[in-house]
Structure formats: C-alpha cells, structure tokens
Scaffold this motif. Structure first.
Motif, PDB file in Angstrom:
ATOM      1  N   GLU A  60      11.153 -13.586 -19.182  1.00 40.77           N
ATOM      2  CA  GLU A  60      10.980 -12.430 -18.307  1.00 40.77           C
ATOM      3  C   GLU A  60       9.918 -11.486 -18.846  1.00 40.77           C
ATOM      4  N   SER A  61       9.868 -11.325 -20.157  1.00 43.67           N
ATOM      5  CA  SER A  61       8.855 -10.443 -20.758  1.00 43.67           C
ATOM      6  C   SER A  61       7.445 -10.954 -20.495  1.00 43.67           C
ATOM      7  N   LEU A  62       7.257 -12.285 -20.565  1.00 44.94           N
ATOM      8  CA  LEU A  62       5.928 -12.839 -20.320  1.00 44.94           C
ATOM      9  C   LEU A  62       5.512 -12.656 -18.869  1.00 44.94           C
ATOM     10  N   LEU A  63       6.435 -12.855 -17.940  1.00 40.84           N
ATOM     11  CA  LEU A  63       6.098 -12.635 -16.535  1.00 40.84           C
ATOM     12  C   LEU A  63       5.744 -11.169 -16.291  1.00 40.84           C
ATOM     13  N   HIS A  64       6.484 -10.268 -16.926  1.00 40.24           N
ATOM     14  CA  HIS A  64       6.180  -8.836 -16.793  1.00 40.24           C
ATOM     15  C   HIS A  64       4.825  -8.510 -17.411  1.00 40.24           C
ATOM     16  N   LEU A  65       4.540  -9.090 -18.564  1.00 41.96           N
ATOM     17  CA  LEU A  65       3.241  -8.869 -19.222  1.00 41.96           C
ATOM     18  C   LEU A  65       2.098  -9.316 -18.317  1.00 41.96           C
ATOM     19  N   CYS A  66       2.238 -10.489 -17.701  1.00 40.20           N
ATOM     20  CA  CYS A  66       1.187 -10.984 -16.816  1.00 40.20           C
ATOM     21  C   CYS A  66       0.979 -10.052 -15.632  1.00 40.20           C
ATOM     22  N   ARG A  67       2.075  -9.570 -15.068  1.00 39.83           N
ATOM     23  CA  ARG A  67       1.971  -8.686 -13.907  1.00 39.83           C
ATOM     24  C   ARG A  67       1.387  -7.324 -14.270  1.00 39.83           C
ATOM     25  N   SER A  68       1.760  -6.802 -15.448  1.00 40.29           N
ATOM     26  CA  SER A  68       1.409  -5.422 -15.772  1.00 40.29           C
ATOM     27  C   SER A  68       0.091  -5.277 -16.521  1.00 40.29           C
ATOM     28  N   ARG A  69      -0.302  -6.294 -17.295  1.00 35.97           N
ATOM     29  CA  ARG A  69      -1.497  -6.150 -18.133  1.00 35.97           C
ATOM     30  C   ARG A  69      -2.635  -7.094 -17.768  1.00 35.97           C
ATOM     31  N   PHE A  70      -2.343  -8.138 -16.976  1.00 39.24           N
ATOM     32  CA  PHE A  70      -3.361  -9.141 -16.654  1.00 39.24           C
ATOM     33  C   PHE A  70      -3.504  -9.341 -15.150  1.00 39.24           C
ATOM     34  N   SER A  71      -3.252  -8.297 -14.363  1.00 39.32           N
ATOM     35  CA  SER A  71      -3.160  -8.467 -12.916  1.00 39.32           C
ATOM     36  C   SER A  71      -4.473  -8.877 -12.261  1.00 39.32           C
ATOM     37  N   GLN A  72      -5.612  -8.630 -12.909  1.00 41.78           N
ATOM     38  CA  GLN A  72      -6.893  -9.052 -12.346  1.00 41.78           C
ATOM     39  C   GLN A  72      -7.222 -10.506 -12.668  1.00 41.78           C
ATOM     40  N   GLN A  73      -6.518 -11.085 -13.625  1.00 39.71           N
ATOM     41  CA  GLN A  73      -6.834 -12.449 -14.055  1.00 39.71           C
ATOM     42  C   GLN A  73      -5.697 -13.434 -13.865  1.00 39.71           C
ATOM     43  N   ILE A  74      -4.458 -12.945 -13.810  1.00 35.12           N
ATOM     44  CA  ILE A  74      -3.291 -13.812 -13.651  1.00 35.12           C
ATOM     45  C   ILE A  74      -2.482 -13.338 -12.455  1.00 35.12           C
ATOM     46  N   GLU A  75      -2.232 -14.249 -11.516  1.00 35.17           N
ATOM     47  CA  GLU A  75      -1.358 -13.964 -10.382  1.00 35.17           C
ATOM     48  C   GLU A  75      -0.033 -14.688 -10.608  1.00 35.17           C
ATOM     49  N   VAL A  76       1.056 -13.950 -10.572  1.00 40.38           N
ATOM     50  CA  VAL A  76       2.384 -14.537 -10.695  1.00 40.38           C
ATOM     51  C   VAL A  76       2.935 -14.705  -9.282  1.00 40.38           C
ATOM     52  N   ALA A  77       3.089 -15.940  -8.857  1.00 36.24           N
ATOM     53  CA  ALA A  77       3.504 -16.233  -7.491  1.00 36.24           C
ATOM     54  C   ALA A  77       4.640 -17.245  -7.506  1.00 36.24           C
ATOM     55  N   TRP A  78       5.334 -17.345  -6.374  1.00 36.44           N
ATOM     56  CA  TRP A  78       6.431 -18.294  -6.232  1.00 36.44           C
ATOM     57  C   TRP A  78       5.916 -19.564  -5.575  1.00 36.44           C
ATOM     58  N   ILE A  79       6.615 -20.652  -5.833  1.00 33.38           N
ATOM     59  CA  ILE A  79       6.111 -21.954  -5.406  1.00 33.38           C
ATOM     60  C   ILE A  79       5.952 -22.034  -3.894  1.00 33.38           C
ATOM     61  N   ASP A  80       6.843 -21.414  -3.135  1.00 33.36           N
ATOM     62  CA  ASP A  80       6.654 -21.452  -1.687  1.00 33.36           C
ATOM     63  C   ASP A  80       5.365 -20.754  -1.275  1.00 33.36           C
ATOM     64  N   GLU A  81       5.017 -19.657  -1.954  1.00 32.52           N
ATOM     65  CA  GLU A  81       3.761 -18.958  -1.678  1.00 32.52           C
ATOM     66  C   GLU A  81       2.560 -19.814  -2.066  1.00 32.52           C
ATOM     67  N   ILE A  82       2.672 -20.493  -3.204  1.00 26.74           N
ATOM     68  CA  ILE A  82       1.564 -21.319  -3.699  1.00 26.74           C
ATOM     69  C   ILE A  82       1.291 -22.484  -2.745  1.00 26.74           C
ATOM     70  N   VAL A  83       2.342 -23.198  -2.360  1.00 26.06           N
ATOM     71  CA  VAL A  83       2.165 -24.353  -1.472  1.00 26.06           C
ATOM     72  C   VAL A  83       1.613 -23.903  -0.111  1.00 26.06           C
ATOM     73  N   ASP A  84       2.123 -22.792   0.401  1.00 22.44           N
ATOM     74  CA  ASP A  84       1.643 -22.289   1.692  1.00 22.44           C
ATOM     75  C   ASP A  84       0.166 -21.903   1.632  1.00 22.44           C
ATOM     76  N   ALA A  85      -0.274 -21.400   0.480  1.00 18.76           N
ATOM     77  CA  ALA A  85      -1.661 -20.919   0.343  1.00 18.76           C
ATOM     78  C   ALA A  85      -2.636 -22.024  -0.030  1.00 18.76           C
ATOM     79  N   TRP A  86      -2.124 -23.189  -0.417  1.00 18.58           N
ATOM     80  CA  TRP A  86      -2.991 -24.274  -0.918  1.00 18.58           C
ATOM     81  C   TRP A  86      -3.104 -25.345   0.166  1.00 18.58           C
ATOM     82  N   ARG A  87      -4.045 -25.138   1.058  1.00 15.36           N
ATOM     83  CA  ARG A  87      -4.237 -26.051   2.194  1.00 15.36           C
ATOM     84  C   ARG A  87      -5.595 -26.713   2.143  1.00 15.36           C
TER      85      ARG A  87
END
Length: 202
Positions: free
Chosen positions: A175-202
């Motif tokens: 959980e800390s790593l996911l929070h770190l990615c969201r809070s400190r790396f938001s311009q370079q790392i997107e934390v997304a859910w698999i349903d969002e990823i599959v829907d966006a990857w066409r």
C-alpha cells in the motif's frame, strides 16, 4: 479503493505488458512464498489474454551457489542458500501455469537482479520494437516490481502500474508503494486498475 485512471490518455500500439516474476518459486509454499500470488494471477491473466503478443514475462533466477554472486548478493544468498538453483526443484523457476500457457507468443526474459532491466536483451527488444509505454504487473510490489518501475521511469517510459495486478508478502509496504507512486510520481507513473487498462488498450 482509489481509482486514478489513465490520466495521460489511452494506450496504443507502442505498449508492452511486462509481468514480473510470476513463478512457482513464489507461488508455492517455499521460503519465498508470496501468499497473494495465486489470487493475483487470474487478474494478470486478463491483461495477458488481451494482448499476449504484447506481453513479456521475467523470471528471477537464483545462482547455483552463493559463491557465484558478487558482493552483497553473496551475503544474501548465504542467508538463503536453500533457495539457490543447486538446492531447489528446477520446476520452481517456471511461470505459474495460468500464465505460462501464453508463451509463445508472449516472451520470457531471465534475470538475476531485482529489476527487469537486468535481463539481457530486454532493453534492446524494447528499443527495437518502438515501445514507449510499459504496463507493469507481477511481484513483489515492493521489491522486483518497484525496481522495474523506477528503472523504467529513469529510462523515460510511460509506466502504468496495475493496482490489482501486483502482489507482495507485506500489505503495508504494498500500500505504501502505491501511495508513493500516486503522490510523488504522478507525472511518470499511473496507478490504474486492470479493467481500466484493458478498456484503454485497444
């Protein structure tokens, strides 16, 4: 559960799904057992099945003996001598079956370090195929996945980390790593859910 979505837009043809170390070595009841691995594998399978030809797996390969490794790695494997290749069942190195069935067309890269970028040939393959975006799944969130993610950031890749496609032995550091990615790396790392990823990857 937080849902950030893919804030930098849809996913196109220059994307590779990079699945880290989903092996029997971690899925079975070994000293390195990751309890979430079997629970996470079906979610990862959704991404692999969506684009198997755009998937690459890594496998973490311990040395034959601790003496085969330099420096602090030798100390690490002296502590974990029962997990060296000379001591384990070789089938533990294989991918878990629900993912292994996609090889080929999915590719496999073997590595001896935490980051996927320590795997010989991976970097060259990404450059030669024009990949600029990596979807990252696998384990462990706070070790090999994180080493891969930060290595990809350093190399300029757009990184999409699948929140429900990564696993760890530790809920707290996951959980800390996911929070770190969201809070400190938001311009370079997107934390997304698999349903969002599959829907966006066409």
């Amino acid at each position: 559960m937080e849902r950030d979505g893919l804030r930098h837009g849809p996913l196109g043809d220059s994307v590779l799904h990079l699945c880290i170390d989903m092996q029997e070595l971690f899925a079975r009841e070994t000293p390195w057992h990751v309890p979430w691995a079997h629970r996470t594998a079906p979610s990862i399978r959704r991404v692999v099945r969506h684009r198997p030809e755009r998937t690459a797996f890594t496998r973490f390969l311990p040395p034959e003996t601790p003496e085969d490794m330099p420096g602090a790695w030798r100390r690490f494997y002296t502590r974990w001598a029962e997990m060296t290749r000379g001591a384990i069942d070789p089938t533990w190195l294989e991918l878990v079956p629900v993912l292994a069935e996609f090889v080929p067309p999915a590719l496999v890269f073997d590595k001896h370090g935490y980051s996927a970028f320590t795997a010989p040939g991976l970097g060259r393959r990404l450059r030669e195929t024009g990949i600029d975006t990596l979807i990252v799944t696998g384990g462990e969130t706070d070790i090999c996945v994180w080493a891969t993610v930060i290595g990809a950031v350093d190399r300029g890749y757009r990184v999409v980390l699948a929140a429900d496609g990564v696993c760890s032995t530790s809920d707290a550091t996951h959980e800390s790593l996911l929070h770190l990615c969201r809070s400190r790396f938001s311009q370079q790392i997107e934390v997304a859910w698999i349903d969002e990823i599959v829907d966006a990857w066409r």
